[in-house]
Scaffold this motif. Sequence first.
Motif, short mmCIF file in Angstrom:
data_model
loop_
_atom_site.label_atom_id
_atom_site.label_comp_id
_atom_site.label_asym_id
_atom_site.label_seq_id
_atom_site.Cartn_x
_atom_site.Cartn_y
_atom_site.Cartn_z
N LYS A 85 0.83 -1.19 0.00
CA LYS A 85 0.00 0.00 0.00
C LYS A 85 0.88 1.25 0.00
N VAL A 86 0.36 2.31 -0.58
CA VAL A 86 0.96 3.64 -0.44
C VAL A 86 0.30 4.28 0.76
N TYR A 87 1.10 4.85 1.67
CA TYR A 87 0.47 5.45 2.84
C TYR A 87 1.18 6.73 3.29
N ILE A 88 0.45 7.51 4.06
CA ILE A 88 0.96 8.75 4.65
C ILE A 88 1.09 8.52 6.14
N ALA A 89 2.23 8.93 6.69
CA ALA A 89 2.47 8.79 8.13
C ALA A 89 2.54 10.17 8.78
N GLU A 90 1.99 10.25 9.98
CA GLU A 90 2.04 11.49 10.75
C GLU A 90 2.16 11.16 12.23
N PHE A 91 2.58 12.15 13.02
CA PHE A 91 2.66 12.03 14.48
C PHE A 91 1.83 13.16 15.07
N PHE A 92 0.94 12.80 16.00
CA PHE A 92 -0.06 13.74 16.52
C PHE A 92 -0.42 13.35 17.94
N PHE A 93 -1.32 14.12 18.56
CA PHE A 93 -1.98 13.66 19.79
C PHE A 93 -3.37 14.27 19.84
N SER A 94 -4.29 13.54 20.42
CA SER A 94 -5.72 13.87 20.27
C SER A 94 -6.11 15.17 20.96
N THR A 95 -5.35 15.61 21.97
CA THR A 95 -5.70 16.84 22.69
C THR A 95 -4.89 18.04 22.21
N PHE A 125 0.36 8.17 14.35
CA PHE A 125 0.97 7.67 15.58
C PHE A 125 0.80 8.71 16.69
N SER A 126 0.20 8.30 17.80
CA SER A 126 0.01 9.23 18.91
C SER A 126 1.30 9.39 19.71
N ILE A 127 1.68 10.65 19.98
CA ILE A 127 2.87 10.91 20.79
C ILE A 127 2.48 11.13 22.25
N ASP A 128 1.20 10.91 22.56
CA ASP A 128 0.72 10.94 23.95
C ASP A 128 -0.04 9.65 24.23
N PRO A 129 0.66 8.52 24.15
CA PRO A 129 -0.04 7.22 24.26
C PRO A 129 -0.66 6.97 25.62
N GLN A 130 -0.15 7.63 26.67
CA GLN A 130 -0.73 7.42 28.00
C GLN A 130 -2.18 7.89 28.03
N TYR A 162 8.37 7.35 20.09
CA TYR A 162 9.33 8.45 19.92
C TYR A 162 10.53 8.01 19.09
N ASP A 163 10.95 6.78 19.28
CA ASP A 163 12.07 6.28 18.50
C ASP A 163 11.69 6.17 17.02
N LEU A 164 10.46 5.72 16.76
CA LEU A 164 9.99 5.63 15.38
C LEU A 164 9.94 7.01 14.74
N ALA A 165 9.46 8.01 15.50
CA ALA A 165 9.37 9.37 14.98
C ALA A 165 10.74 9.96 14.71
N ASN A 166 11.59 9.95 15.73
CA ASN A 166 12.84 10.70 15.66
C ASN A 166 13.95 9.97 14.92
N ALA A 167 13.99 8.66 15.01
CA ALA A 167 15.04 7.89 14.32
C ALA A 167 14.51 7.20 13.07
N GLY A 168 13.28 6.69 13.16
CA GLY A 168 12.72 5.95 12.02
C GLY A 168 12.31 6.85 10.87
N PHE A 169 11.59 7.94 11.20
CA PHE A 169 11.15 8.87 10.17
C PHE A 169 11.96 10.16 10.14
N ALA A 184 5.59 18.60 21.62
CA ALA A 184 6.02 19.32 20.43
C ALA A 184 6.20 18.33 19.28
N HIS A 185 5.78 18.73 18.10
CA HIS A 185 5.98 17.91 16.91
C HIS A 185 6.01 18.81 15.70
N SER A 186 6.51 18.27 14.59
CA SER A 186 6.85 19.11 13.45
C SER A 186 5.67 19.48 12.56
#
Length: 245
Positions: A85-95, A125-130, A162-169, A184-186
Amino acid sequence: MKNYSYIGISLVILIFGIIVIPEIIDRVNEREVVSSNRSDGQEERASAGIELDYIMVNGEKKKVPPFEFVDQHGDTISNKDYEGKVYIAEFFFSTCPTICPIMKDNLVQVQDVFAENDDFGIASFSIDPQHDTPQVLKDYAERTGITHDNWHLLTGEREEIYDLANAGFNIYAGEDEAAEGGFAHSGYFALVDREGFIRSRKDAYGNPIIYYRGSIPRKAVVEPGEEQPQIDILIADAKKLVNDK
């Protein structure tokens, strides 16, 4: 004589007003129309003759590393679910009170373009998984209009995300007490091809743009020199990858 002079001047002004002012108004209106529709048709124009680059790191094509998280339905989702599949990846949090609502609105518009396409997906991918449990993410998906079967809102171990965001992507994400919402996120989107490689078009200087701006509204009208919306070119580039089988 003075009366004749005044009459002559008045006639000149009247003729000027009749002939020139409507033309000025038409030109101003035309500029306003062009300005307000500056991004219309950008997707079509953006797709012509574009070749998508691989992102090279140390002489190798940048590939998304393996990942495995839980989505809004409680299902375990990994990079293998996106293979083919072709896909778009992002990092976010619901609040997120700042750029995330814009990013989500942009992605919902992208989702709608590929609504009937099973070869397309989105990974958020949520950066506030708690806080962002599967149930919270499910409610968030319903609230924001997420409907595509291949759009997974993913949560899991904080350090793995966080490792996936900062090192993986190489898309920054992290906690920041000074930032609104505490994180904080880009605000960038990554475009990933069927084989898991990160792809992008080139900029005006012939270099890969690497990521696409997700935090500027798709149809925003901006001034020269300001950051331009990139959602239309993201759609065009995703279509290209989807159609290149």
